[in-house]
Design a protein around this motif. Structure first.
Motif, PDB file in Angstrom:
ATOM      1  N   LEU A 125       0.969  -1.219   0.015  1.00 20.76           N
ATOM      2  CA  LEU A 125       0.056   0.030   0.017  1.00 20.76           C
ATOM      3  C   LEU A 125       0.722   1.269  -0.026  1.00 20.76           C
ATOM      4  O   LEU A 125       0.322   2.230   0.296  1.00 20.76           O
ATOM      5  CB  LEU A 125      -1.006  -0.072   1.061  1.00 20.76           C
ATOM      6  N   GLY A 126       2.134   1.125  -0.059  1.00 19.15           N
ATOM      7  CA  GLY A 126       2.959   2.250  -0.316  1.00 19.15           C
ATOM      8  C   GLY A 126       3.539   2.799   1.052  1.00 19.15           C
ATOM      9  O   GLY A 126       4.222   3.866   0.931  1.00 19.15           O
ATOM     10  N   GLY A 127       3.579   1.930   1.853  1.00 14.72           N
ATOM     11  CA  GLY A 127       4.237   2.371   3.294  1.00 14.72           C
ATOM     12  C   GLY A 127       5.626   2.115   3.339  1.00 14.72           C
ATOM     13  O   GLY A 127       6.013   1.443   2.637  1.00 14.72           O
ATOM     14  N   ASN A 128       6.240   2.807   4.336  1.00 18.66           N
ATOM     15  CA  ASN A 128       7.726   2.589   4.574  1.00 18.66           C
ATOM     16  C   ASN A 128       8.250   1.263   5.520  1.00 18.66           C
ATOM     17  O   ASN A 128       7.424   1.483   6.416  1.00 18.66           O
ATOM     18  CB  ASN A 128       8.052   4.071   5.104  1.00 18.66           C
ATOM     19  N   ILE A 129       8.744   0.656   4.937  1.00 13.19           N
ATOM     20  CA  ILE A 129       8.984  -0.795   5.768  1.00 13.19           C
ATOM     21  C   ILE A 129      10.446  -0.729   6.276  1.00 13.19           C
ATOM     22  O   ILE A 129      11.156  -1.814   6.764  1.00 13.19           O
ATOM     23  CB  ILE A 129       8.577  -1.876   5.015  1.00 13.19           C
ATOM     24  N   SER A 130      11.348   0.503   5.939  1.00 13.38           N
ATOM     25  CA  SER A 130      12.634   0.340   6.363  1.00 13.38           C
ATOM     26  C   SER A 130      12.852   0.294   7.911  1.00 13.38           C
ATOM     27  O   SER A 130      12.034   0.984   8.787  1.00 13.38           O
ATOM     28  CB  SER A 130      13.352   1.586   5.723  1.00 13.38           C
ATOM     29  N   GLY A 131      13.737  -0.552   8.181  1.00 14.17           N
ATOM     30  CA  GLY A 131      13.818  -0.827   9.685  1.00 14.17           C
ATOM     31  C   GLY A 131      13.073  -1.902  10.050  1.00 14.17           C
ATOM     32  O   GLY A 131      13.373  -2.500  11.520  1.00 14.17           O
ATOM     33  N   VAL A 189      16.456  -7.448   1.675  1.00 13.52           N
ATOM     34  CA  VAL A 189      14.824  -7.915   1.681  1.00 13.52           C
ATOM     35  C   VAL A 189      14.048  -6.740   1.074  1.00 13.52           C
ATOM     36  O   VAL A 189      13.217  -6.789   0.224  1.00 13.52           O
ATOM     37  CB  VAL A 189      14.196  -8.580   2.721  1.00 13.52           C
ATOM     38  N   GLU A 190      14.108  -5.614   1.615  1.00 17.43           N
ATOM     39  CA  GLU A 190      13.569  -4.435   1.177  1.00 17.43           C
ATOM     40  C   GLU A 190      13.592  -4.280  -0.258  1.00 17.43           C
ATOM     41  O   GLU A 190      12.908  -3.941  -1.148  1.00 17.43           O
ATOM     42  CB  GLU A 190      13.971  -3.266   2.019  1.00 17.43           C
ATOM     43  N   ALA A 191      15.040  -4.313  -0.659  1.00 17.70           N
ATOM     44  CA  ALA A 191      15.501  -3.993  -2.047  1.00 17.70           C
ATOM     45  C   ALA A 191      14.578  -5.148  -2.948  1.00 17.70           C
ATOM     46  O   ALA A 191      13.965  -4.804  -4.120  1.00 17.70           O
ATOM     47  CB  ALA A 191      16.766  -4.162  -2.160  1.00 17.70           C
ATOM     48  N   ARG A 192      14.472  -6.396  -2.491  1.00 17.78           N
ATOM     49  CA  ARG A 192      14.004  -7.525  -3.265  1.00 17.78           C
ATOM     50  C   ARG A 192      12.353  -7.200  -3.415  1.00 17.78           C
ATOM     51  O   ARG A 192      11.888  -7.307  -4.482  1.00 17.78           O
ATOM     52  CB  ARG A 192      14.061  -8.792  -2.696  1.00 17.78           C
ATOM     53  N   SER A 225       8.005  -3.204  -8.176  1.00 17.77           N
ATOM     54  CA  SER A 225       7.703  -2.644  -9.678  1.00 17.77           C
ATOM     55  C   SER A 225       7.594  -3.550 -10.605  1.00 17.77           C
ATOM     56  O   SER A 225       7.119  -3.005 -11.726  1.00 17.77           O
ATOM     57  CB  SER A 225       9.244  -1.805  -9.731  1.00 17.77           C
ATOM     58  N   LYS A 226       8.033  -4.750 -10.558  1.00 14.79           N
ATOM     59  CA  LYS A 226       7.788  -5.677 -11.775  1.00 14.79           C
ATOM     60  C   LYS A 226       6.249  -5.898 -11.742  1.00 14.79           C
ATOM     61  O   LYS A 226       5.578  -5.971 -13.136  1.00 14.79           O
ATOM     62  CB  LYS A 226       8.399  -6.920 -11.365  1.00 14.79           C
ATOM     63  N   THR A 227       5.486  -6.061 -10.627  1.00 12.01           N
ATOM     64  CA  THR A 227       3.966  -6.274 -10.725  1.00 12.01           C
ATOM     65  C   THR A 227       3.391  -5.061 -11.182  1.00 12.01           C
ATOM     66  O   THR A 227       2.415  -5.332 -12.201  1.00 12.01           O
ATOM     67  CB  THR A 227       3.851  -6.575  -9.185  1.00 12.01           C
ATOM     68  N   LYS A 228       3.783  -3.737 -11.019  1.00  7.72           N
ATOM     69  CA  LYS A 228       3.350  -2.796 -11.472  1.00  7.72           C
ATOM     70  C   LYS A 228       3.251  -2.460 -13.059  1.00  7.72           C
ATOM     71  O   LYS A 228       2.342  -2.107 -13.570  1.00  7.72           O
ATOM     72  CB  LYS A 228       4.046  -1.522 -10.866  1.00  7.72           C
ATOM     73  N   HIS A 229       4.756  -3.021 -13.386  1.00  3.37           N
ATOM     74  CA  HIS A 229       5.036  -3.013 -14.766  1.00  3.37           C
ATOM     75  C   HIS A 229       4.044  -3.917 -15.586  1.00  3.37           C
ATOM     76  O   HIS A 229       3.432  -3.269 -16.642  1.00  3.37           O
ATOM     77  CB  HIS A 229       6.209  -3.479 -15.046  1.00  3.37           C
ATOM     78  N   LYS A 230       4.017  -4.837 -15.086  1.00  2.00           N
ATOM     79  CA  LYS A 230       3.033  -6.012 -15.774  1.00  2.00           C
ATOM     80  C   LYS A 230       1.622  -5.368 -15.811  1.00  2.00           C
ATOM     81  O   LYS A 230       0.975  -5.799 -16.780  1.00  2.00           O
ATOM     82  CB  LYS A 230       3.064  -7.315 -14.961  1.00  2.00           C
ATOM     83  N   GLY A 231       1.077  -4.808 -14.562  1.00  4.15           N
ATOM     84  CA  GLY A 231      -0.389  -4.360 -14.705  1.00  4.15           C
ATOM     85  C   GLY A 231      -0.477  -3.172 -15.558  1.00  4.15           C
ATOM     86  O   GLY A 231      -1.789  -2.946 -15.858  1.00  4.15           O
TER      87      GLY A 231
END
Ligand code: PNS
Length: 171
Positions: free
Chosen positions: A143-149, A155-158, A164-170
């Motif tokens: 939902l676009g929230g910050n998960i850093s920390g 894992v965050e990078a993955r 972004s792959k899912t968004k691209h596909k959609g």
């Protein structure tokens, strides 16, 4: 006469979809307690995972390489049978809140009934991470929230790449 203490192998089982900093804290503490700690991913999980077992294995491997006595594995079937096959005598689980207790108690008692020689050891989650779950991390991130920390940076990078792959596909 001095007796060598027995070498204790523990299994830390779970879905790890993905690994969070709460899991990582338990791994770090477990690595200090046991001679060997095997982090084992359940292969056929009823919950539809975001990451494949192989991806989750990779993510775990990226963060545990600093602990020489920790390794990653996966399993199917009964956890206690997997533990016995790996010569583990301890199952390690974390408890975050009282709401975890009932489910964990049921599992621990069932596992004890199945194999009384395997002991479940609980560790209280670090209070800094006691509100984190893989499910919430995925929801917040989706939902676009910050998960850093909340999860390791790798894992965050993955997750970022996956989203972004899912968004691209959609698009
Ligand atoms: O991280 P999770 O999803 O809470 O982990 C749950 C897990 C993998 C520990 C649990 O589902 C499990 O042990 N599954 C294996 C099947 C099994 O042994 N069932 C009987 C014991 S209750």
């Amino acid at each position: 006469m001095s007796r060598k203490p027995p070498s204790v192998i523990a299994i830390y089982p779970g879905s790890f979809d993905p690994i969070t900093n709460g899991h990582l804290d338990l791994i770090q503490r477990g690595a200090r307690m046991f001679n060997k700690l095997i982090v084992s991913i359940l292969r056929h999980d009823a919950k539809k995972p975001l990451f494949s077992v192989e991806e989750r294995k990779e993510m775990l491997a990226e963060v545990i390489h600093v602990y020489p006595n920790v390794e990653v594995d996966s399993f199917d079937g009964l956890l206690v049978d997997h533990a016995a096959a790996r010569e583990a005598t301890v199952l390690l689980r974390g408890i975050r809140a009282i709401s975890d207790y009932e489910y964990e108690l049921q599992m621990a008692l069932m596992n004890r009934r199945l194999r009384p020689d395997i002991e479940t050891v609980f560790m209280m989650a670090n209070e800094a991470y006691s509100f984190i779950s893989s499910r919430l991390v995925k929801e917040v991130y989706g939902l676009g929230g910050n998960i850093s920390g909340l999860v390791p940076p790798s894992v965050e990078a993955r997750m970022h790449r996956r989203l972004s792959k899912t968004k691209h596909k959609g698009a």
